[in-house]
Structure formats: C-alpha cells, structure tokens
Design a protein around this motif. Structure first.
Motif, short mmCIF file in Angstrom:
data_model
loop_
_atom_site.label_atom_id
_atom_site.label_comp_id
_atom_site.label_asym_id
_atom_site.label_seq_id
_atom_site.Cartn_x
_atom_site.Cartn_y
_atom_site.Cartn_z
N ALA A 325 0.81 -1.22 0.00
CA ALA A 325 0.00 0.00 0.00
C ALA A 325 0.83 1.27 0.00
CB ALA A 325 -0.93 0.00 1.22
N HIS A 326 2.00 1.22 0.63
CA HIS A 326 2.78 2.45 0.79
C HIS A 326 4.08 2.36 -0.01
CE1 HIS A 326 -0.12 3.59 3.82
NE2 HIS A 326 0.12 2.48 4.50
N GLY A 327 4.99 3.30 0.25
CA GLY A 327 6.21 3.38 -0.53
C GLY A 327 7.09 2.15 -0.39
N CYS A 328 7.93 1.94 -1.42
CA CYS A 328 8.79 0.76 -1.43
C CYS A 328 9.79 0.78 -0.29
CB CYS A 328 9.53 0.68 -2.77
SG CYS A 328 8.45 0.36 -4.19
N LEU A 329 10.34 1.94 0.03
CA LEU A 329 11.31 2.02 1.12
C LEU A 329 10.66 1.66 2.45
CD1 LEU A 329 14.19 2.69 1.88
CD2 LEU A 329 13.54 5.10 2.12
N HIS A 330 9.45 2.13 2.67
CA HIS A 330 8.71 1.76 3.89
C HIS A 330 8.45 0.26 3.92
CE1 HIS A 330 4.89 1.00 6.07
NE2 HIS A 330 5.39 1.86 6.94
N ALA A 387 13.84 -8.37 4.19
CA ALA A 387 14.11 -7.09 3.55
C ALA A 387 14.66 -7.26 2.13
CB ALA A 387 15.09 -6.28 4.40
N VAL A 388 15.59 -8.20 1.95
CA VAL A 388 16.19 -8.41 0.63
C VAL A 388 15.15 -8.94 -0.34
CG1 VAL A 388 17.89 -9.75 -0.66
CG2 VAL A 388 18.52 -8.70 1.52
N PHE A 389 14.31 -9.87 0.11
CA PHE A 389 13.27 -10.38 -0.77
C PHE A 389 12.34 -9.27 -1.23
CE2 PHE A 389 8.88 -11.95 -1.17
CZ PHE A 389 9.04 -12.79 -2.26
N ARG A 390 11.91 -8.44 -0.31
CA ARG A 390 11.02 -7.33 -0.67
C ARG A 390 11.74 -6.34 -1.58
NH1 ARG A 390 7.21 -5.63 4.44
NH2 ARG A 390 6.46 -7.73 4.97
N ALA A 395 12.74 -3.65 -6.77
CA ALA A 395 13.73 -3.17 -7.74
C ALA A 395 13.46 -3.75 -9.13
CB ALA A 395 15.13 -3.56 -7.27
N LEU A 396 13.11 -5.02 -9.21
CA LEU A 396 12.83 -5.63 -10.52
C LEU A 396 11.55 -5.07 -11.14
CD1 LEU A 396 13.82 -9.35 -9.81
CD2 LEU A 396 15.04 -7.66 -11.20
N ARG A 397 10.59 -4.70 -10.31
CA ARG A 397 9.38 -4.07 -10.86
C ARG A 397 9.71 -2.71 -11.45
NH1 ARG A 397 6.30 -7.12 -6.66
NH2 ARG A 397 7.11 -5.71 -5.07
N ALA A 410 14.46 -14.82 -8.38
CA ALA A 410 15.68 -14.02 -8.21
C ALA A 410 15.78 -13.47 -6.80
CB ALA A 410 15.70 -12.88 -9.24
N ALA A 411 14.65 -12.95 -6.29
CA ALA A 411 14.66 -12.39 -4.94
C ALA A 411 14.93 -13.46 -3.89
CB ALA A 411 13.31 -11.71 -4.66
N GLY A 412 14.36 -14.66 -4.09
CA GLY A 412 14.59 -15.73 -3.14
C GLY A 412 16.03 -16.18 -3.11
#
Length: 532
Positions: A325-330, A387-390, A395-397, A410-412
């Motif tokens: 729902a909110h920003g990617c960094l959050h 955090a890395v998975f998210r 980043a790929l999106r 890739a994230a996994g």
C-alpha cells in the motif's frame, strides 16, 4: 578405509561387542527399554506441552489428547531403541558372526517396527515381506508395533531422518577423501532452495497452505497472489455492508490498499493516546509502554519524530505494479525491522533458557546473553531475508516495468544469502527435503509422478537404518547434536560398545573414544585389552 567388497567378519559375542554392560541379552533389551522410555517421556512430554501452550490449546486437549499422544510417541521411540538392540543379538545368534552390513539389516527392522504403528493395510505390507528372507523380521516387527506412532508424525520423522542420513553420508565421503567440503555450502544450498520456494510463493496455488503460511510470516503476504485474492474478497464483502456498518471516510482512506503514497499525511500515521492508529489497529506493545513509569514520557517525546519519519517513508516512491500500500522504502524497512525483532526475541529466549544456571552463578553473564557474540545472528538472518526479498522484488518491478513471478525466484536466491549470518546445515537440508516433498506431490497432482503408498515408512526405515549403522561403525560421522541425543536417550549405552573390535573394517570406529575398553565379566569372555 573400509573395503566394501572384502568379506571381513568378526567372531565375537553380542556381549563382547554390543551390550558390554551386561552379558544377558534379555537384560540388555530391558535396560535399553527402561532408559529410552524414561527419556522419551521427558522429551515428548515437554515438547507437546510447549507446543500446546504456543498454539493456545484448550483444556479439552490436555484432558483428552495430551497424555495419549505423549505416551504414543514415547512408546514409538522405546520400540525403536529396544527392537534394534534385540535384533542385534538375534542376528548374531543366527549367523554366528558380525559383518560390516549387519547393522543395515537390524536398522530397518527396528525403524519400521517403531514407525508402522498406526499404519493400516497390514496384509498388503505383509505379503511383501516374503520377497526377502532378511527383511521378513522387519515387517513382522512392523506389524507387531503397528499401533504406536501417530500418522501425522510419520512424514516429519521421515524428512528429519533423511536430512540426517544425507549429512552423515556426506561426512563419511569427506572422511574417505571422496569429496571436499564446499565453503558456505549450506548457504548456497539454502539460496537455491529459497529461489524455488519463493518462485512458487509468487504463483497462484504454487505452495500448500501450510508452507504458504510460513512464508507469509517470513516475507509478508503482499507478494502472494492467494493472499491478494483473499484480501480482495474481504474488501468486496466490506463494500456491500449496510450504510450503518460502513466505515467513515477518514478510516476508509487510512486503510484503503489503493491509496497513493502522495495522499499519506501526518494524520494517517498519528497515534492517539489510547494506543490505536488512525485505522483502528491496536498497538498492545505501545499501550504497555505507556503504562510503565518513565517510559510514557519517552514515548511521548519520540512520537512526533516517529510519526514524521513514518510519514516520509510511506510517502516514498512506489511502482504502480507493487502490491503493497505504501512506498517501497517503507515496505522494505518494515520487513527488516519486524523480522529482526522476531529473530532477536526468539534467540534471546533460547540463550536465556540455556544460560540460566550460569546467570544465577554470575549475573555478569547477563549482558553477554543480551548482546554478546551470537546474540544477533538469527535476527540478522530473518531481518535481511525479509528485507532483501522485498527489496529485490520492488527493484525488478521498477527495472522491468511489470510484476512477474520470476522476480520471486531471483529475490529468493539473493535473500537466501542472509543465512551467512546464521549458518545451519540442518535448516538448509530440512528446507531442501521439504521442497522435494512439495514438488513430488505437485507432480502427483499433475499426473506426472506415481503415488507410492506408505513411502514415508520405507524412507524413514532405511534412512534411520543408515544412521544407526553409522552410529555403530562410524559415530564420528554423525551430527554431534544427534550423537549426544543418542547418548541421552540410552543413558550413554551407545557409547560403551567395544568399537575397537570394529576397527578391522577400516572406519576408525573407535576414534570417538580410542582409549575405552569395557569392564567385562571374565566368566563370560576372555577378551583382554590389546597391549600398546
């Protein structure tokens, strides 16, 4: 090292080799049964009690199921240990000698006897027993012990023993110089397994519900399409509520998943004095802190800064295809902080329980437990994994301008590298074995793989047999924690075998205790310790 084709035999009695504490085979079986039953009752009693408390079982469970389940699993383990030592003696009396592979025969008998206790269709299994004379006792013992272990524990037991057998086989190969250990091999294995898991997690109906719930906890539910569909159904049911039950416009704006980051304001993130957010979500931890003397002032002083920081993070850029729902960094930092806290608390509880005696003797040990070496390993692993998975998904999106389940792979893989901070061979092997099970059942559902009835029984029997074989012939190849567990449940009787007699097989069986020699009764043997 052992020459597998060489028919080496040792002509000694089962008293001289196996149950060196007593010359009586019957008494040896009784001793093992008593010791294993006592320890198993403690182990399973504590395990089922803690599990029931964690799952908040009601009183009906404690009254009707707790004692029967504990006794059932206790008898399972007792049958396992007792049948093994009994058949160890029977096999010697039938053949008159021991060879390198004898424990591989005794093992399946003991393991199958202990595991096939709730299995139905005894006649189907029984007809197979005549295919091999050596394995006839195994199936007879299995039919005798048919009513002991619960059905829902057979699969996990088979997976656990498979992991242990694979690790033991690898250690044996290393001891023989056949392979070399790979540096951080468990991290690489976990990364590969994690890539497949999280690819399936990103696909609809990719994983069974029990496995999906684990990854929802670890990385959040936003990336899972099944969770998104469930949330959409919930939102649709809420949208058709009567007007009297509809939420107010301000509340709806605060909880709407479609809200854009630019619409987030300070009012959305402010926390009333009652301890609830603008969306009505309760914060019991904050409420507890507000009641503590002195803590309420600190919370009140930090709240404006926290609200502003949270507001700015929520208003950070977000790609249109991102499900959160909110920003990617959050989104990334929220996963990091949440799982870091969970990992720290879990590891802290474990460290506190294992250090209680040391802390009582010296309270100065407490700071080492709280933030000493190793205190943040699990926290770093879980926090970075989430955090890395998210972060990689987001980043790929942004890079590919679309969302795709391949991003989960890739994230996994990248997120699996977080295990570097909490290396664990058992965890990596367990995840790999569980993945094989998931893929196998997916193949069955797709009609591409055959269903093998009672497969977990045979897997458990043979892998446990292999582990027992190693415990006799090459105990230094076992996982140290499992070796200590074997000594515990048998009251150290596994350690008093005369493994110096087994050194002729070339496995260095006595390496684990090279100076040990049993205190034999001279009335039953004339064996003497070899002179140096």
């Amino acid at each position: 090292m052992a020459v597998f084709g060489k028919p080496v035999r040792i002509h000694c009695t089962c008293y001289e080799l196996g149950h060196c504490w007593t010359p009586s085979c019957v008494q040896a079986s009784k001793d093992v049964a008593k010791d294993v039953f006592t320890e198993a009752l403690k182990i399973y009693g504590a395990l089922y009690l803690v599990t029931a408390l964690v799952r908040r079982k009601g009183w009906k469970y404690y009254v009707k199921k707790f004692v029967p389940e504990t006794l059932q699993s206790t008898i399972f383990l007792t049958v396992n240990g007792t049948t093994f030592i009994s058949l160890f003696c029977v096999w010697r009396k039938l053949r008159g000698y021991y060879s390198f592979y004898d424990t591989l025969v005794c093992g399946p008998v003991a393991c199958a006897a202990s595991l096939l206790i709730e299995q139905k269709h005894r006649r189907v299994l029984g007809c197979y027993s005549f295919l091999s004379t050596c394995f006839l006792p195994a199936y007879l013992a299995a039919a005798t012990a048919l009513l002991f272990e619960r059905r829902n524990r057979r699969g996990p037991l088979a997976i656990y023993l498979t992991n242990l057998a694979v690790e033991t086989a690898f250690r044996m190969a290393v001891n023989r110089g056949l392979v070399r250990p790979v540096k951080n091999g468990e991290v690489l294995l976990f990364s590969v397994v994690s890539a497949v898991y999280l690819y399936l997690f990103r696909k609809k109906d990719g994983l069974p519900k029990s496995t999906v719930s684990v990854f929802r906890f670890l990385v959040g539910a936003d990336e899972n399409p099944d969770s998104a569909a469930q949330n959409a159904n919930t939102n649709n049911s809420t949208a058709v509520l009567p007007s009297s039950a509809q939420p107010t416009s301000s509340t709806a704006a605060a909880v709407s998943p479609s809200q854009r980051p630019s619409e987030v304001t300070d009012s959305d993130t402010s926390t009333p004095s009652g301890g609830s957010t603008g969306s009505g979500t309760r914060q019991p931890l904050l409420e507890t802190l507000m009641r503590m003397p002195g803590a309420s002032q600190v919370v009140q002083a930090l709240r404006p800064y926290w609200n502003r920081a949270s507001c700015r993070l929520k208003a950070s850029p977000r790609h249109g295809s991102c499900p959160h729902a909110h920003g990617c960094l959050h989104y990334v930092l929220k996963g990091l902080c949440r799982m870091f806290g969970v990992g720290y608390v879990v590891q802290l509880v474990i460290r506190l329980l294992s250090s209680l005696s040391a802390i009582r003797r010296s309270p100065r040990e407490l700071p080492k437990v709280l933030w000493g070496p190793g205190a943040f390993g699990l926290a770093a692993f879980l926090g970075l994994y989430s955090a890395v998975f998210r972060g990689v998904n987001c980043a790929l999106r942004w890079l590919r301008e679309k969302d795709d389940a391949v991003h989960g792979m890739a994230a996994g893989f990248v997120a699996g590298g977080a295990m570097y901070f909490y290396k664990s061979v058992p965890v990596a092997l367990f995840c790999a074995s569980k993945l094989v099970e998931v893929l196998y059942f997916k193949g069955i559902d797709a009609g591409r793989l055959p269903y093998i009835p009672h497969a977990e029984v045979f897997i458990y029997a043979f892998t446990c047999a292999f582990v027992f074989h190693a415990a006799v012939m090459e105990p230094q190849a076992l996982r140290p924690a499992y070796w200590k567990w074997l000594l515990r449940v048998t009251h150290n009787k596994f350690a008093v075998m005369n493994r110096r007699l087994l050194d002729v097989f070339g496995t260095n069986a006595s390496q684990i205790n090279p100076d040990f020699w049993p205190d034999y009764d001279p009335r039953y043997t004339d064996l003497r310790p070899p002179t140096s």
